[in-house]
Scaffold this motif. Structure first.
Motif: not given
Length: 204
Positions: A146-154, A165-176
């Motif tokens: 579900s998180r990967e699908t959410e990131i695809i939208h973004l 990262a800011e929108k999902l309250f994650l680190s940039i490393h986690t987004v990468k």
């Protein structure tokens, strides 16, 4: 019991789907409709677990998904381009089969869709992955979280890693890391990251 609504303009397609699924004791066809004008009315009236529809456009997917989160869509289509399949994945459509899929694939797709799980028939998988999936069963293909699908939208909205990262309250490393996992699962190499993002964006 899995309650199914079939929406397709082609009589033979509707009747064929209904005939195949009628052999399953735990699947109930609640209604067949011929056009999309009726679709939202029938969803409200019958509250189906699975909606089997022919190819949807972006606006319809967004509208139906926003209004009816209790129902899962199974998209049934003729030959699709890779970009069209990825577009639907990016919009949260987890189950897709082509109109030349097997009887068993259709049944499996309905069961998967009812549970909110991801399912692609062999024809769709071949379009996405080509020879990479030969020798694998469908269950071997990694699923998007579900998180990967959410990131695809973004990504599709053109967001940068920092913005995501800011929108999902994650680190940039986690987004990468998530982006790399998405690319790996969908059959893209790391060097095609920009191509993937632009492909999704171009289909919205």
């Amino acid at each position: 019991m899995i309650n199914v609504l079939i929406a397709d303009s082609q009589l033979l397609t509707r009747e064929g789907i209904a005939f195949i699924l009628s052999g399953m004791t735990d699947i109930h066809i609640i209604k067949q409709i011929t056009n999309r004008v009726e679709l939202e009315q029938m969803i409200i009236a019958y509250k189906p677990d699975v909606i089997i529809v022919d190819h949807l456009d972006t606006a319809e997917v967004k509208r139906i998904g926003a209004r009816f989160d209790f129902a899962h869509m199974l998209v049934l289509s003729n030959k699709q381009q890779k970009s069209e399949i990825l577009e639907l994945i990016g919009l949260g459509i987890k189950a897709q089969v082509s109109k030349d899929c097997s009887r068993q694939e259709l049944i499996q797709a309905v069961y998967a869709a009812a549970k909110g799980k991801q399912f692609f028939c062999e024809s769709i998988l071949n379009t996405l992955f080509g020879n990479k999936i030969r020798g694998k069963s469908i269950d071997d293909i990694p699923l998007l979280s579900s998180r990967e699908t959410e990131i695809i939208h973004l990504i599709a909205e053109g967001r940068t890693n920092k913005e995501i990262a800011e929108k999902l309250f994650l680190s940039i490393h986690t987004v990468k890391t998530h982006r790399k996992n998405i690319i790996k699962k969908l059959g893209f190499t790391f060097k095609n990251t920009a191509e993937f993002a632009s492909l999704i964006q171009s289909t919205l």
